[in-house]
Design an enzyme around this catalytic site. Structure first.
Site, PDB file in Angstrom:
ATOM      1  N   HIS A  95      -3.875  47.925   3.256  1.00  0.00           N
ATOM      2  CA  HIS A  95      -4.241  49.311   2.903  1.00  0.00           C
ATOM      3  C   HIS A  95      -2.991  50.182   2.731  1.00  0.00           C
ATOM      4  CE1 HIS A  95      -8.645  48.904   3.756  1.00  0.00           C
ATOM      5  NE2 HIS A  95      -8.220  47.959   4.574  1.00  0.00           N
ATOM      6  N   ASN A 123     -14.969  50.749   4.929  1.00  0.00           N
ATOM      7  CA  ASN A 123     -14.653  50.341   3.560  1.00  0.00           C
ATOM      8  C   ASN A 123     -15.756  50.822   2.626  1.00  0.00           C
ATOM      9  OD1 ASN A 123     -12.234  48.991   4.019  1.00  0.00           O
ATOM     10  ND2 ASN A 123     -13.198  46.985   4.256  1.00  0.00           N
TER      11      ASN A 123
HETATM   12 FE1  HDD Z   1      -8.393  47.027   8.929  1.00  0.00          FE
HETATM   13  C1  HDD Z   1      -5.982  49.243   8.148  1.00  0.00           C
HETATM   14  C2  HDD Z   1     -10.708  48.914   7.222  1.00  0.00           C
HETATM   15  C3  HDD Z   1     -10.764  44.590   9.436  1.00  0.00           C
HETATM   16  C4  HDD Z   1      -6.262  45.407  10.957  1.00  0.00           C
HETATM   17  N1  HDD Z   1      -8.351  48.730   7.864  1.00  0.00           N
HETATM   18  C5  HDD Z   1      -7.250  49.513   7.679  1.00  0.00           C
HETATM   19  C6  HDD Z   1      -7.603  50.660   6.901  1.00  0.00           C
HETATM   20  C7  HDD Z   1      -8.940  50.553   6.631  1.00  0.00           C
HETATM   21  C8  HDD Z   1      -9.406  49.347   7.251  1.00  0.00           C
HETATM   22  C9  HDD Z   1      -9.777  51.527   5.835  1.00  0.00           C
HETATM   23  C10 HDD Z   1      -6.652  51.737   6.431  1.00  0.00           C
HETATM   24  C11 HDD Z   1      -6.611  52.895   7.390  1.00  0.00           C
HETATM   25  C12 HDD Z   1      -5.709  53.964   6.824  1.00  0.00           C
HETATM   26  O1  HDD Z   1      -6.078  54.533   5.793  1.00  0.00           O
HETATM   27  O2  HDD Z   1      -4.669  54.191   7.412  1.00  0.00           O
HETATM   28  N2  HDD Z   1     -10.320  46.754   8.358  1.00  0.00           N
HETATM   29  C13 HDD Z   1     -11.118  47.695   7.758  1.00  0.00           C
HETATM   30  C14 HDD Z   1     -12.493  47.223   7.764  1.00  0.00           C
HETATM   31  C15 HDD Z   1     -12.496  46.014   8.368  1.00  0.00           C
HETATM   32  C16 HDD Z   1     -11.139  45.727   8.764  1.00  0.00           C
HETATM   33  C17 HDD Z   1     -13.666  47.998   7.206  1.00  0.00           C
HETATM   34  C18 HDD Z   1     -13.641  45.094   8.643  1.00  0.00           C
HETATM   35  C19 HDD Z   1     -14.837  45.494   8.900  1.00  0.00           C
HETATM   36  N3  HDD Z   1      -8.477  45.299   9.958  1.00  0.00           N
HETATM   37  C20 HDD Z   1      -9.552  44.449  10.072  1.00  0.00           C
HETATM   38  C21 HDD Z   1      -9.249  43.407  11.017  1.00  0.00           C
HETATM   39  C22 HDD Z   1      -7.977  43.649  11.468  1.00  0.00           C
HETATM   40  C23 HDD Z   1      -7.509  44.836  10.793  1.00  0.00           C
HETATM   41  C24 HDD Z   1     -10.196  42.301  11.417  1.00  0.00           C
HETATM   42  C25 HDD Z   1      -7.152  42.887  12.467  1.00  0.00           C
HETATM   43  C26 HDD Z   1      -7.632  42.181  13.438  1.00  0.00           C
HETATM   44  N4  HDD Z   1      -6.429  47.232   9.397  1.00  0.00           N
HETATM   45  C27 HDD Z   1      -5.775  46.479  10.298  1.00  0.00           C
HETATM   46  C28 HDD Z   1      -4.369  46.970  10.577  1.00  0.00           C
HETATM   47  C29 HDD Z   1      -4.278  48.220   9.670  1.00  0.00           C
HETATM   48  C30 HDD Z   1      -5.643  48.241   9.001  1.00  0.00           C
HETATM   49  C31 HDD Z   1      -3.317  45.958  10.460  1.00  0.00           C
HETATM   50  C32 HDD Z   1      -3.113  48.322   8.720  1.00  0.00           C
HETATM   51  C33 HDD Z   1      -2.627  49.730   8.829  1.00  0.00           C
HETATM   52  C34 HDD Z   1      -3.340  50.294   9.930  1.00  0.00           C
HETATM   53  O3  HDD Z   1      -4.185  49.370  10.465  1.00  0.00           O
HETATM   54  O4  HDD Z   1      -3.222  51.418  10.359  1.00  0.00           O
HETATM   55  O5  HDD Z   1      -4.227  47.292  11.911  1.00  0.00           O
END
Ligand code: HDD
Length: 689
Positions: free
Chosen positions: A75, A148
Site C-alpha cells: 500500500h 479494502n
Molecule cells: Fe495490510 C497496510 C489492508 C492484510 C500488513 N493493509 C495496509 C493498508 C491497508 C491494508 C488498507 C494501508 C494503510 C495505509 O493507508 O497506511 N491488509 C489490509 C486488508 C487485509 C490486510 C484489508 C486483509 C483483510 N496486512 C494484511 C496482513 C498483514 C498486513 C495479513 C500482515 C500480517 N498491511 C500490513 C503492513 C502495512 C499494511 C505491513 C504496510 C504499511 C502499514 O501496514 O502501515 O503492516
C-alpha cells in the site's frame, strides 16, 4: 511590476532574478539564524574551493539527504483526505462505540486510499486491490478500520502474508514488473494456494480498475465484534457504500489512462473536493450471532469468505463525508499510521487468524517507517481526546509530561501527569471463552475454496463475466511457465466449467487439465448475490462524472451554452477541449478558454464525450491521430458520444459502422436532455466490438 516588487528584486551571480526577504519573511536555518545567501556556497575566492564552514549549506544538504522515510512495504501508493463521520442514530443496542451512540454525532476522520503492490511512484490504474483505511478520531481514542475495496482476502492466515506480497511484487532478480500481478511468481503462488480462488475472481473483475476512489465500496473484511453497554457481543462485518454508486473502467482504458495521467485517481479526488463535490459513503454492518456462526456453511473467521447481503442485510449506521484535502502530503498522507489493533470500547476482535496477525504487523511496521515509538505524537496520528500515560522519552518525543513520576504504582498525588487505570471506563476485551489444544491446523469449514468463487462469478452480468475471462487470459498470457497456466485452469474448472474452457481457449490450451483436487466438497447450492455485481447496481447519475467536450473554431455557441447549463444542473464536471489550449472563437464571435488541448485530453479521461464543430474544422481535425483516437476509443469503450448534426457523417467516417447506434446522439437544442439521460447509464454496453 510594482515599485515595491522592484525594490525586493535582486540578481544572483548567474543573472537569475530572485526575491529578497520582505519584513518578517526572512529565510532562516533550522536554528533560526537568518540566511544571507541561499544560492551560493561559501568559497575561498569566487572560483575557489567550498568551505566546510558553510553551516547553512551543510544543514540544507543534510536535511535533503534525509528527507525520505521507508515507503510502506505494501500500500505504498496512497492518497489521504480529511472528513467526518456522522451517526444516523443511537446504535447503543449494538455497541457503545463512541461515534455510534448519538444521532447526528460527528467524528473527524482521515481516510487513505491506496493500491497494494506498486511502489510509491507507480500508476493509479494498476489492476490491483484498493486499500480503504479509515481513522476515526473518537472521544474514546483512535479507531482504525483498515479495509479494502474487496470484501475478501487472498489468504486465510497471516503467516502466508509475506509470501503473498513477495510473489505479487516485482520479481527479486530483475526488479520488475512494477505494480502488476501479470507475472510468473504471482500466479505460481496463487495457483498453489486454493484458498485464493475467491479473491482471484474479484481481482480479475472490474473491481480492481475503479473509475475513481469515489465510486468504490469499502469493506472491513474480517468479522469483528460489537459490544453494547450490557456487555452483549454480536458479530459484525463492516461495509462502506459510495453514495455516488460504483463504477469501473475497462482494462484497455486503464492501460491508456496510466499513460495519459498516472495520477488519475488522486487528481480526481483532489479536484472533486476543490470543486465542493465532497464524496460520501454510508457505513453499514451485517450483524449476526453465535447461532448464525454455528450454522453458516463457512467459517465466519475465514477472511476468504463473505456473507451475501441477501443472506444478512446491511444495517446502515451513518455517513462519512470526505471534504478536505491535506495541507501537506508528507505530514499527513505519508506519515499517517493505521493499526488494526486501534479499537475503542464497543469494538473488538474475533479469532480470525488473519486479523490476529495484522494486529501484530501494523504496530511493528510503523516503527520501521516512522522511526520512533512516538509516532502517535505526530499530529495526523495523535488522538483528539486526552492522552495521559507514563510512557516517556524515545526519539523525537513531543509529549513530555512534567513532574517526577514516570512509574506506577506510586504514592504521589494523582493528576494528568500521574494517571490511573479505570475499571469502569477502560477498554475491556470481550471475555470470550477460549479452549483447545495448541495446533497449526485450520478450522474445517475454512477448506471449501471454490463455492464462493463460483457465487461471485455467476452473480456477475455477462459483460462482467467477459471482463473476468479477458483479465485471466491477459494475466496468464504473461506467465511464461505453461504448467502454471494449466494449474490455474484446473482451479477454474472447479469454479465454472465455461469460464475454464474460455480461458483455456484464450491461452491456446488444447487439452483441458484435470480439475484441481478439492480439500472439501463445494456446498450444493452456492446461491446468487446481485449485490456482488457493479453493473447490476449502476446508479443513474452523472453527478461526479466528467464529460470531455471538444469544441472547434466557429462551433455553435448557443448549443454549447445549453449543454453546459444542463451539465451544471446535473453536478457533472466537464472539460472544454480545444485545438489550442489558449482559446476558441465561436460562431457568434464569443470566445472560450480551454481546460485542455486535444493532445492532452484523450477520451479515456472522460465518462462520456461530445464533439461540437464545423465541417471544415472537423475535417482538418480528422487528420490528427489524437482526434481519431479520441473518437475511436470513446466508441470502443462504449461511451456515449454526442455531436452536432452537421458533423455526424465525419464522425461515422472515423468508425467501423455506417450508421449511428443508440449510444451516439446527434445533439440539437431540443434533445440535450436525451443525451444526459442516456449518458447516466455510463456505458452503452449493447455496442458490439
Ligand atoms: Fe495490510 C497496510 C489492508 C492484510 C500488513 N493493509 C495496509 C493498508 C491497508 C491494508 C488498507 C494501508 C494503510 C495505509 O493507508 O497506511 N491488509 C489490509 C486488508 C487485509 C490486510 C484489508 C486483509 C483483510 N496486512 C494484511 C496482513 C498483514 C498486513 C495479513 C500482515 C500480517 N498491511 C500490513 C503492513 C502495512 C499494511 C505491513 C504496510 C504499511 C502499514 O501496514 O502501515 O503492516
Amino acid at each position: 511590476m510594482k515599485k515595491k516588487d522592484l525594490i525586493n528584486q535582486s540578481y544572483t551571480e548567474s543573472g537569475e532574478n530572485h526575491q529578497q526577504a520582505q519584513k518578517d519573511n526572512t529565510l532562516t536555518t533550522q536554528q533560526g539564524v537568518k540566511v544571507s545567501d541561499n544560492q551560493n556556497t561559501l568559497k575561498v575566492g569566487n572560483r575557489g574551493p567550498t568551505l566546510v564552514e558553510d553551516f547553512q549549506f551543510r544543514e540544507k544538504l543534510f536535511h535533503f539527504d534525509h528527507e525520505r522515510i521507508p515507503e510502506r512495504v505494501v500500500h505504498a501508493r496512497g492518497y489521504g483526505i480529511h472528513g467526518h463521520f456522522e451517526s444516523y442514530g443511537d446504535h447503543s443496542d449494538l455497541t457503545i462505540a463512541d461515534p455510534l451512540t448519538k444521532k447526528g454525532k460527528k467524528t473527524p476522520v482521515f481516510v487513505r486510499f491506496s493500491t497494494v503492490a506498486g511502489n510509491k511512484g507507480s500508476v493509479d490504474l494498476a489492476r490491483d486491490v484498493r486499500g480503504f483505511a479509515v481513522k476515526f478520531y473518537t472521544e474514546e481514542g483512535n479507531w482504525d478500520l483498515v479495509g479494502n475495496n474487496i470484501p475478501v482476502f487472498f489468504i486465510q492466515d497471516a503467516k502466508k502474508f509475506p509470501d503473498l506480497v513477495h510473489a505479487a511484487k516485482a520479481e527479486p532478480d530483475r526488479g520488475f514488473p512494477q505494480a502488476q500481478t501479470a507475472h510468473d511468481n504471482f500466479w505460481d503462488f496463487i495457483s498453489l494456494s486454493p484458498e485464493s480462488m475467491h479473491m482471484v475472481m474479484w481481482i480479475m473483475s472490474d473491481r480492481t480498475i475503479p473509475r475513481s476512489f469515489r465510486f468504490m465500496e469499502g469493506f472491513g473484511v474480517h468479522t469483528f465484534r460489537m459490544i453494547n453497554a450490557k456487555g452483549k457481543s454480536q458479530y459484525v462485518k463492516f461495509h462502506w457504500k459510495p453514495l455516488l454508486g460504483m463504477q469501473s473502467v475497462m482494462w484497455n482504458e486503464a492501460v491508456k489512462i496510466n499513460g495519459a495521467d498516472p495520477d488519475f485517481h488522486r487528481r480526481d479526488m483532489w479536484q472533486a473536493i476543490e470543486d465542493g463535490q465532497a464524496p460520501e459513503w454510508e457505513l453499514g454492518v451485517q450483524v449476526f450471532d453465535e447461532e448464525f456462526e454455528e450454522n453458516y456453511e463457512y467459517d465466519i473467521l475465514d477472511a476468504t469468505k463473505l456473507i451475501p447481503e441477501e443472506v444478512v442485510p446491511i444495517k446502515p449506521l451513518g455517513k462519512m463525508v470526505l471534504n478536505k484535502n491535506v495541507d501537506n502530503f508528507f505530514a499527513e498522507t505519508e506519515q499517517v499510521a493505521f493499526c488494526t489493533q486501534n479499537v475503542i470500547p464497543g469494538i473488538d476482535f474475533t479469532n480470525d487468524p488473519l486479523l490476529q496477525g495484522r494486529n501484530f504487523s501494523y504496530l511493528d511496521t510503523q516503527l520501521k517507517r516512522l522511526g520512533s515509538p512516538n509516532f502517535t505524537h505526530i499530529p495526523i496520528n495523535a488522538p483528539r481526546c486526552p492522552v495521559h500515560n507514563l510512557q516517556q522519552d524515545g526519539h523525537m518525543a513531543m509529549r513530555n509530561p512534567k513532574g517526577r513520576v514516570n512509574y506506577e504504582p506510586n504514592s504521589w498525588e494523582q493528576d494528568k501527569n500521574n494517571p490511573r487505570e479505570s475499571k469502569e471506563e477502560g477498554f475491556h476485551p470481550y471475555p470470550a471463552l477460549e479452549m483447545g489444544y495448541k495446533t497449526f491446523e485450520r478450522g474445517e469449514r475454512f477448506a471449501d475454496h471454490y463455492s464462493q468463487a463460483e457465487l461471485f462469478y455467476t452473480s456477475q452480468t455477462e459483460i462482467e463475466q467477459e471482463h473476468i475471462q479477458s483479465a485471466l487470459i491477459f494475466e496468464l498470457s504473461k506467465v511464461e511457465t505453461l504448467a502454471i497456466r494449466e494449474r490455474m485452469v484446473s482451479h477454474l474448472l472447479n469454479i465454472d466449467k465455461d469460464l475454464a474452457k474460455k480461458v483455456a481457449k484464450g491461452l491456446g490450451i488444447k487439452n483441458l487439465p484435470e480439475p484441481m483436487k478439492m480439500a472439501r466438497e463445494k456446498v450444493k447450492d452456492v446461491g446468487n448475490s446481485d449485490a456482488l455485481s457493479i453493473l447490476k447496481n449502476v446508479k443513474s447519475t452523472l453527478r461526479g462524472r466528467k464529460i470531455g467536450i471538444i469544441v472547434t473554431k466557429n462551433a455553435e455557441n448557443e448549443l454549447l451554452s445549453s449543454i453546459q447549463k444542463e451539465l451544471n444542473n446535473e453536478k457533472c464536471q466537464y472539460d472544454l477541449i480545444l485545438q489550442k489550449i489558449s482559446e476558441v472563437k465561436m460562431d457568434d464571435g464569443k470566445t472560450h478558454s480551454g481546460d485542455e488541448f486535444i493532445d492532452g485530453a484523450p477520451s479515456v479521461l472522460y465518462d462520456a464525450v461530445i464533439v461540437l464543430g464545423t465541417k471544415d474544422q472537423v475535417k482538418e481535425l480528422s487528420k490528427e491521430i489524437a482526434f481519431r483516437d479520441f473518437v475511436n476509443d470513446a466508441f470502443f469503450h462504449k461511451k456515449f458520444i454526442g455531436f452536432n448534426k452537421e458533423i455526424e457523417s465525419l464522425i461515422l467516417d472515423l468508425l467501423p459502422i455506417n450508421e449511428t447506434d443508440g449510444g451516439m446522439i446527434s445533439l440539437t437544442h431540443k434533445n440535450i436532455s436525451k443525451y444526459i439521460k442516456k449518458a447516466k447509464e455510463l456505458r452503452y454496453w449493447e455496442r458490439k466490438g
